[in-house]
Design an enzyme around this catalytic site. Structure first.
Site, PDB file in Angstrom:
ATOM      1  N   LYS A  13      -4.260   0.855 -12.015  1.00 34.52           N
ATOM      2  CA  LYS A  13      -4.195   0.290 -13.201  1.00 34.52           C
ATOM      3  C   LYS A  13      -5.185   0.218 -14.041  1.00 34.52           C
ATOM      4  O   LYS A  13      -6.363   0.256 -13.363  1.00 34.52           O
ATOM      5  CB  LYS A  13      -3.679  -1.472 -12.783  1.00 34.52           C
ATOM      6  CG  LYS A  13      -2.192  -1.607 -12.102  1.00 34.52           C
ATOM      7  CD  LYS A  13      -2.288  -3.114 -11.993  1.00 34.52           C
ATOM      8  CE  LYS A  13      -0.766  -3.549 -11.389  1.00 34.52           C
ATOM      9  NZ  LYS A  13      -0.724  -4.971 -11.335  1.00 34.52           N
ATOM     10  N   ASP A  96      -9.512  -5.067  -2.603  1.00 39.31           N
ATOM     11  CA  ASP A  96      -8.551  -5.811  -3.318  1.00 39.31           C
ATOM     12  C   ASP A  96      -8.621  -7.338  -2.608  1.00 39.31           C
ATOM     13  O   ASP A  96      -8.082  -7.878  -3.598  1.00 39.31           O
ATOM     14  CB  ASP A  96      -7.409  -5.024  -2.680  1.00 39.31           C
ATOM     15  CG  ASP A  96      -7.155  -4.713  -1.290  1.00 39.31           C
ATOM     16  OD1 ASP A  96      -8.176  -4.946  -0.519  1.00 39.31           O
ATOM     17  OD2 ASP A  96      -6.048  -4.465  -0.895  1.00 39.31           O
ATOM     18  N   THR A 120       1.487  -2.956   0.019  1.00 34.86           N
ATOM     19  CA  THR A 120       1.552  -2.020   1.301  1.00 34.86           C
ATOM     20  C   THR A 120       1.378  -2.923   2.486  1.00 34.86           C
ATOM     21  O   THR A 120       2.220  -2.855   3.507  1.00 34.86           O
ATOM     22  CB  THR A 120       0.535  -0.898   1.291  1.00 34.86           C
ATOM     23  OG1 THR A 120       0.849  -0.268   0.005  1.00 34.86           O
ATOM     24  CG2 THR A 120       0.926  -0.080   2.342  1.00 34.86           C
ATOM     25  N   THR A 173      24.458  -3.996  12.505  1.00 33.26           N
ATOM     26  CA  THR A 173      23.180  -3.531  12.708  1.00 33.26           C
ATOM     27  C   THR A 173      22.416  -3.486  11.521  1.00 33.26           C
ATOM     28  O   THR A 173      21.242  -3.788  11.420  1.00 33.26           O
ATOM     29  CB  THR A 173      23.027  -2.415  13.282  1.00 33.26           C
ATOM     30  OG1 THR A 173      23.890  -2.309  14.611  1.00 33.26           O
ATOM     31  CG2 THR A 173      21.751  -1.661  13.576  1.00 33.26           C
TER      32      THR A 173
END
Length: 246
Positions: A13, A96, A120, A173
């Protein structure tokens, strides 16, 4: 106003920030001097720049920023921040997490804050009302959980996350996997919020990260969402260091 670059695992960014306000921001798969030049020309009054990255990046970027701005900071573990860092291993602390913590305390000054950064990985970090960064927890993000369940089992398929909240009891499932991962993460988040709220009075919860919008409507607890938290934090770190130079 300042130029802020935040390079993550998946994308980067670039933003123009004015104290707590993000004036303009854009996301790129790769950032070069061309993207930086666009913002530099568009905003002629930029005073400085800061770059934070969890991945390796070209020296061309920092050389170009140093050429453009007198004040240019590469965030690292020795960069002064406007918080007291009480983490026992500061040299292993992700940039971060630092940026998000500073951003949270910038928008919630004088309050106990839990920062949840859903990307993530999912991180949970505590900043006290006295401006102390204590640390927190690191967990797998939602997409990693779907991928790893398929990778480390023989028959379970790789599924995408459902847009709607899956049923608590999966009758297939597919539903069982989606419910286990998504509802499991929601229980994890709500559980941390509940437990930490007992330890830190009047705890403010700030949710950020690429998956913030996915979780915000599904959590039971009251939270504040700011997708630009890291950018605000990085700009505050830049301002803090610029003031020290005066």
């Amino acid at each position: 106003m300042n130029l802020v670059l935040d390079l993550g695992n998946t994308y980067g960014k670039i933003a123009v920030c004015d104290h707590k306000k993000v004036v303009e921001a854009a996301t790129y798969e790769k950032i070069t001097s061309r993207e930086i030049s666009y913002f530099h020309i568009r905003y002629s009054g930029l005073k400085g720049a800061i770059i934070s990255s969890v991945v390796n990046y070209s020296r061309e970027i920092i050389d170009y920023l140093n050429m453009l701005y007198e004040t240019c900071i590469e965030l690292n573990h020795s960069t002064p921040i406007p918080l007291e860092n009480k983490y026992n291993t500061p040299d292993t602390l992700g940039y971060d997490r630092i940026a998000a913590a500073v951003g949270a305390y910038t928008i919630c000054p004088g309050k106990n804050v839990l920062v949840i950064d859903a990307g993530t990985a999912i991180t949970y970090d505590i900043v006290t009302s006295r401006g102390e960064f204590l640390g927190g927890n690191i967990s797998q993000g939602v997409d990693i959980r779907f991928k790893s369940l398929n990778k480390y089992t023989n028959r379970l398929p790789h599924l995408e996350r459902p847009e709607e909240l899956p049923p608590l009891v999966g009758s297939t499932t597919r539903e069982a996997i989606q419910s286990g991962i998504v509802n499991g993460l929601l229980f994890e988040m709500d559980g941390f919020i509940g437990a930490l709220s007992k330890l830190y009075p009047k705890l403010q919860v700030v949710l950020t990260g690429g998956d913030a919008k996915y979780f915000v409507g599904k959590l039971k607890n009251s939270i504040f969402v700011d997708p630009n938290l890291n950018l605000i934090g990085l700009n505050r770190i830049l301002e803090h260091n610029a003031q020290r130079e005066i």
